[in-house]
Every structure is written in structure tokens, then in C-alpha cells.
Design a protein around this motif. Structure first.
Motif, PDB file in Angstrom:
ATOM      1  N   LYS A   1       0.826  -1.212   0.000  1.00 40.94           N
ATOM      2  CA  LYS A   1       0.000   0.000   0.000  1.00 40.94           C
ATOM      3  C   LYS A   1       0.860   1.262   0.000  1.00 40.94           C
ATOM      4  O   LYS A   1       1.747   1.419   0.833  1.00 40.94           O
ATOM      5  CB  LYS A   1      -0.871   0.020   1.274  1.00 40.94           C
ATOM      6  CG  LYS A   1      -2.297  -0.446   1.024  1.00 40.94           C
ATOM      7  CD  LYS A   1      -3.012  -0.620   2.334  1.00 40.94           C
ATOM      8  CE  LYS A   1      -3.401   0.731   2.903  1.00 40.94           C
ATOM      9  NZ  LYS A   1      -4.813   0.861   3.175  1.00 40.94           N
ATOM     10  N   THR A   2       0.567   2.154  -0.930  1.00 37.01           N
ATOM     11  CA  THR A   2       1.319   3.415  -0.958  1.00 37.01           C
ATOM     12  C   THR A   2       0.467   4.582  -0.450  1.00 37.01           C
ATOM     13  O   THR A   2       0.953   5.694  -0.327  1.00 37.01           O
ATOM     14  CB  THR A   2       1.772   3.745  -2.399  1.00 37.01           C
ATOM     15  OG1 THR A   2       0.621   3.767  -3.242  1.00 37.01           O
ATOM     16  CG2 THR A   2       2.782   2.738  -2.914  1.00 37.01           C
ATOM     17  N   ASP A   3      -0.836   4.314  -0.188  1.00 31.57           N
ATOM     18  CA  ASP A   3      -1.706   5.400   0.273  1.00 31.57           C
ATOM     19  C   ASP A   3      -2.640   4.888   1.348  1.00 31.57           C
ATOM     20  O   ASP A   3      -2.785   3.683   1.535  1.00 31.57           O
ATOM     21  CB  ASP A   3      -2.507   5.958  -0.896  1.00 31.57           C
ATOM     22  CG  ASP A   3      -3.208   4.855  -1.666  1.00 31.57           C
ATOM     23  OD1 ASP A   3      -4.019   4.126  -1.075  1.00 31.57           O
ATOM     24  OD2 ASP A   3      -2.923   4.701  -2.868  1.00 31.57           O
ATOM     25  N   ASP A   4      -3.273   5.810   2.051  1.00 35.49           N
ATOM     26  CA  ASP A   4      -4.166   5.419   3.144  1.00 35.49           C
ATOM     27  C   ASP A   4      -5.166   6.554   3.398  1.00 35.49           C
ATOM     28  O   ASP A   4      -4.992   7.655   2.865  1.00 35.49           O
ATOM     29  CB  ASP A   4      -3.323   5.137   4.405  1.00 35.49           C
ATOM     30  CG  ASP A   4      -3.988   4.096   5.296  1.00 35.49           C
ATOM     31  OD1 ASP A   4      -5.225   3.914   5.190  1.00 35.49           O
ATOM     32  OD2 ASP A   4      -3.273   3.478   6.108  1.00 35.49           O
ATOM     33  N   TYR A   5      -6.170   6.258   4.235  1.00 38.21           N
ATOM     34  CA  TYR A   5      -7.186   7.278   4.520  1.00 38.21           C
ATOM     35  C   TYR A   5      -6.602   8.406   5.361  1.00 38.21           C
ATOM     36  O   TYR A   5      -5.772   8.160   6.244  1.00 38.21           O
ATOM     37  CB  TYR A   5      -8.383   6.634   5.240  1.00 38.21           C
ATOM     38  CG  TYR A   5      -9.121   5.708   4.306  1.00 38.21           C
ATOM     39  CD1 TYR A   5      -9.981   6.224   3.344  1.00 38.21           C
ATOM     40  CD2 TYR A   5      -8.892   4.331   4.350  1.00 38.21           C
ATOM     41  CE1 TYR A   5     -10.619   5.384   2.449  1.00 38.21           C
ATOM     42  CE2 TYR A   5      -9.534   3.487   3.462  1.00 38.21           C
ATOM     43  CZ  TYR A   5     -10.392   4.024   2.514  1.00 38.21           C
ATOM     44  OH  TYR A   5     -11.013   3.209   1.613  1.00 38.21           O
ATOM     45  N   PRO A   6      -7.046   9.630   5.126  1.00 40.45           N
ATOM     46  CA  PRO A   6      -6.497  10.753   5.896  1.00 40.45           C
ATOM     47  C   PRO A   6      -7.038  10.789   7.324  1.00 40.45           C
ATOM     48  O   PRO A   6      -8.209  10.457   7.539  1.00 40.45           O
ATOM     49  CB  PRO A   6      -6.984  11.979   5.109  1.00 40.45           C
ATOM     50  CG  PRO A   6      -8.175  11.518   4.342  1.00 40.45           C
ATOM     51  CD  PRO A   6      -8.011  10.049   4.099  1.00 40.45           C
ATOM     52  N   PHE A   7      -6.222  11.180   8.274  1.00 42.07           N
ATOM     53  CA  PHE A   7      -6.730  11.476   9.620  1.00 42.07           C
ATOM     54  C   PHE A   7      -7.663  12.664   9.475  1.00 42.07           C
ATOM     55  O   PHE A   7      -7.436  13.550   8.634  1.00 42.07           O
ATOM     56  CB  PHE A   7      -5.576  11.881  10.559  1.00 42.07           C
ATOM     57  CG  PHE A   7      -4.731  10.708  11.003  1.00 42.07           C
ATOM     58  CD1 PHE A   7      -5.311   9.630  11.683  1.00 42.07           C
ATOM     59  CD2 PHE A   7      -3.364  10.695  10.783  1.00 42.07           C
ATOM     60  CE1 PHE A   7      -4.529   8.557  12.100  1.00 42.07           C
ATOM     61  CE2 PHE A   7      -2.582   9.636  11.197  1.00 42.07           C
ATOM     62  CZ  PHE A   7      -3.174   8.567  11.851  1.00 42.07           C
TER      63      PHE A   7
ATOM     64  N   GLY B   1     -10.817  12.483   8.641  1.00 44.42           N
ATOM     65  CA  GLY B   1     -12.036  12.056   7.951  1.00 44.42           C
ATOM     66  C   GLY B   1     -12.356  12.743   6.645  1.00 44.42           C
ATOM     67  O   GLY B   1     -13.438  12.540   6.124  1.00 44.42           O
ATOM     68  N   CYS B   2     -11.469  13.565   6.069  1.00 46.99           N
ATOM     69  CA  CYS B   2     -11.837  14.177   4.787  1.00 46.99           C
ATOM     70  C   CYS B   2     -11.711  13.141   3.658  1.00 46.99           C
ATOM     71  O   CYS B   2     -11.179  12.058   3.847  1.00 46.99           O
ATOM     72  CB  CYS B   2     -11.021  15.440   4.502  1.00 46.99           C
ATOM     73  SG  CYS B   2      -9.284  15.197   4.567  1.00 46.99           S
TER      74      CYS B   2
ATOM     75  N   LYS C   1      -5.017  12.808  -2.986  1.00 36.89           N
ATOM     76  CA  LYS C   1      -5.362  14.057  -2.307  1.00 36.89           C
ATOM     77  C   LYS C   1      -4.094  14.820  -1.903  1.00 36.89           C
ATOM     78  O   LYS C   1      -4.113  15.997  -1.625  1.00 36.89           O
ATOM     79  CB  LYS C   1      -6.173  13.670  -1.064  1.00 36.89           C
ATOM     80  CG  LYS C   1      -6.869  14.783  -0.392  1.00 36.89           C
ATOM     81  CD  LYS C   1      -8.346  14.830  -0.716  1.00 36.89           C
ATOM     82  CE  LYS C   1      -8.951  16.078  -0.129  1.00 36.89           C
ATOM     83  NZ  LYS C   1      -9.328  17.014  -1.160  1.00 36.89           N
ATOM     84  N   GLY C   2      -2.986  14.109  -1.868  1.00 35.33           N
ATOM     85  CA  GLY C   2      -1.745  14.758  -1.437  1.00 35.33           C
ATOM     86  C   GLY C   2      -0.838  13.734  -0.823  1.00 35.33           C
ATOM     87  O   GLY C   2      -1.078  12.521  -0.919  1.00 35.33           O
ATOM     88  N   ILE C   3       0.217  14.209  -0.193  1.00 34.47           N
ATOM     89  CA  ILE C   3       1.094  13.275   0.511  1.00 34.47           C
ATOM     90  C   ILE C   3       1.112  13.682   1.967  1.00 34.47           C
ATOM     91  O   ILE C   3       0.866  14.849   2.295  1.00 34.47           O
ATOM     92  CB  ILE C   3       2.538  13.273  -0.071  1.00 34.47           C
ATOM     93  CG1 ILE C   3       3.184  14.659  -0.015  1.00 34.47           C
ATOM     94  CG2 ILE C   3       2.545  12.727  -1.482  1.00 34.47           C
ATOM     95  CD1 ILE C   3       4.653  14.629  -0.393  1.00 34.47           C
ATOM     96  N   ASP C   4       1.393  12.724   2.824  1.00 34.12           N
ATOM     97  CA  ASP C   4       1.487  13.008   4.254  1.00 34.12           C
ATOM     98  C   ASP C   4       2.390  14.234   4.424  1.00 34.12           C
ATOM     99  O   ASP C   4       3.521  14.270   3.933  1.00 34.12           O
ATOM    100  CB  ASP C   4       2.087  11.779   4.963  1.00 34.12           C
ATOM    101  CG  ASP C   4       2.025  11.905   6.479  1.00 34.12           C
ATOM    102  OD1 ASP C   4       2.451  12.952   7.003  1.00 34.12           O
ATOM    103  OD2 ASP C   4       1.558  10.953   7.132  1.00 34.12           O
ATOM    104  N   TYR C   5       1.868  15.251   5.088  1.00 31.28           N
ATOM    105  CA  TYR C   5       2.550  16.545   5.123  1.00 31.28           C
ATOM    106  C   TYR C   5       3.947  16.466   5.746  1.00 31.28           C
ATOM    107  O   TYR C   5       4.817  17.281   5.460  1.00 31.28           O
ATOM    108  CB  TYR C   5       1.684  17.566   5.891  1.00 31.28           C
ATOM    109  CG  TYR C   5       2.018  18.980   5.490  1.00 31.28           C
ATOM    110  CD1 TYR C   5       1.602  19.488   4.260  1.00 31.28           C
ATOM    111  CD2 TYR C   5       2.779  19.787   6.327  1.00 31.28           C
ATOM    112  CE1 TYR C   5       1.934  20.768   3.875  1.00 31.28           C
ATOM    113  CE2 TYR C   5       3.111  21.080   5.943  1.00 31.28           C
ATOM    114  CZ  TYR C   5       2.686  21.563   4.721  1.00 31.28           C
ATOM    115  OH  TYR C   5       3.018  22.827   4.331  1.00 31.28           O
TER     116      TYR C   5
END
Ligand code: ADE
Length: 226
Positions: free
Chosen positions: A48-54, A56-57, A115-119
Motif C-alpha cells: 500500500k502506498t496510500d491510506d485514509y487521511p486522519f 475524515g476528509c 489528495k496529497g502526501i502526508d505533510y
């Protein structure tokens, strides 16, 4: 110059970098372009290279670990001048940035997605964020291709003299003058006489005047740049 491009879709870029001037630059040893699949640096069994955002967006966010693993592995091999992230909210790419990048030894370009990358990646691993324009693409691959293309062609030796980058649009904040080739007349449409005159001084003056005129007409903002 070496460019390492980090992406979840390396296949999007393979054809592009294996054609034309970019392929020739690599064959001539003037540029090295390496595509890396971020998925190869995942450690979970589903890759997995992506995951749900903290919070809830909507949308998915690219995870830190695979990108950090990949950048860390590359940095073990050599020093990098810049670790660039492609993002619509980055600094606007232009010829001046391309010129300065073409003088670097090693750069990493990380292509964003979803949506973006982990900031935290942007805070801790990225040194420069670049946008290619005020519109949103589905991913940063096209932005990486555009940057690499415009930078590699500026490396000395990549273009032949006739194609010299010095006469490019934007090189002096001016648009390039019109160009013509044979025949000198086609369906009654004529090439400007001055270009057939053989007088290089007159030709240079005409080209400069055309550049100024076209810039004033089409891109007056370029003439106001500091
Ligand atoms: N990723 C998505 N849109 C982009 C843009 N305009 N520039 C750079 N990277 C992007």
C-alpha cells in the motif's frame, strides 16, 4: 546530471524518457534519468502506498514510509542538491528555475498523487515544491516530465549549435522571433526579405525587434519583470 523520479506510475514516464532528445542525452552520458516505483519500497504485504487521511476528509493520502525508505536509499548512494515535490501549490516553474536546475548534479523529483502526501514528507524530506501551472493534474508525473525535459535540454552538449537554447523563448524574458524554412515563397506567402538578405547584422536587428514586438503584444507581463 542525474534525475531520480519517484512515482507510483513509472510506466507513465518510461516511453517519454526513451524518446528523442531525452533518450539521446542519456545515451551520450550527459543525463541520467532513473524512474523508481514507490510501491517497491512498501513493507506491508499489500504494498500500500496510500491510506485514509486522519480527520475524515475525502480521498487518499500517500504514506510516509515507502517514500522515506526510497529517499533514504537514494541518499545513501550520493548527495542530492534538491528533493523536489510536484504540487499545484508549489512555486511556479519557469525558464529561470530550469536554468538554475540544469547546473545541479543530482536531483530527486517526487510525483504527488491522490489528495496529497502526508505533510510530514514535505516538512522533513522535501527541499523545494514546484507547480507547473494553476491547474490540478491527477498526478505529478506530467509535471516531472516537463521539468526534466526543460532542464535536460539546457545541459551543455544536449542541443546542437543550431538548436541553441540561448535563442529560446523566455531566455531573456523575451518571446522568440518567428522562424521560416524553404521554400522562400509558398502560395504567394513570402518569407521576410531581410532573412534572405545575407546581412547578419540586419537579420539580428530584425529578430530582436520581432522578439520585442511579439512580447509586447502577447506577453507584456514579461517586460515588467524585475
Ligand atoms: N500535481 C497536480 N497538479 C500539479 C501542478 N499543477 N503542478 C505540479 N504538480 C501537480
Amino acid at each position: 546530471m542525474r534525475i531520480d523520479i519517484l512515482t507510483v506510475f513509472p510506466e507513465m514516464l518510461e516511453g517519454f524518457f526513451n524518446c528523442s532528445m531525452l533518450a539521446r542525452a542519456q545515451k551520450a552520458g550527459l543525463a541520467e534519468i532513473h524512474l523508481h516505483d514507490i510501491r517497491d519500497y512498501t513493507t506491508d504485504k499489500h504494498h500500500k502506498t496510500d491510506d485514509y487521511p486522519f480527520g475524515g476528509c475525502a480521498g487518499l493520502v500517500m504514506k510516509i514510509e515507502p517514500i522515506d525508505n526510497l529517499i533514504t536509499a537514494l541518499k545513501k548512494e550520493r548527495n542530492y542538491d534538491e528533493v523536489i515535490f510536484t504540487s499545484p501549490d508549489g512555486e511556479r516553474f519557469n525558464q529561470k528555475i530550469a536554468n538554475s536546475m540544469s547546473m545541479l548534479e543530482n536531483i530527486i523529483i517526487l510525483c504527488g498523487h491522490y489528495k496529497g502526501i502526508d505533510y510530514r514528507i514535505r516538512e522533513h524530506l522535501i527541499t523545494r515544491e514546484i507547480s507547473i501551472g494553476d491547474y490540478v493534474l491527477t498526478g505529478g508525473e506530467l509535471a516531472a516530465a516537463i521539468m526534466a525535459d526543460s532542464v535536460v535540454r539546457l545541459i551543455p552538449g544536449v542541443l546542437s549549435d543550431e538548436q541553441s537554447a540561448l535563442s529560446d523563448c523566455f531566455q531573456d524574458d523575451l518571446l522568440a522571433p518567428p522562424v521560416y524554412t524553404r521554400p522562400a515563397e509558398y502560395k504567394g506567402w513570402k518569407v521576410p526579405d531581410v532573412l534572405l538578405s545575407g546581412n547578419q547584422k540586419l537579420i539580428n536587428d530584425w529578430e530582436l525587434q520581432q522578439s520585442l514586438e511579439r512580447t509586447r503584444l502577447l506577453r507584456p507581463d514579461l517586460l515588467d519583470r524585475p
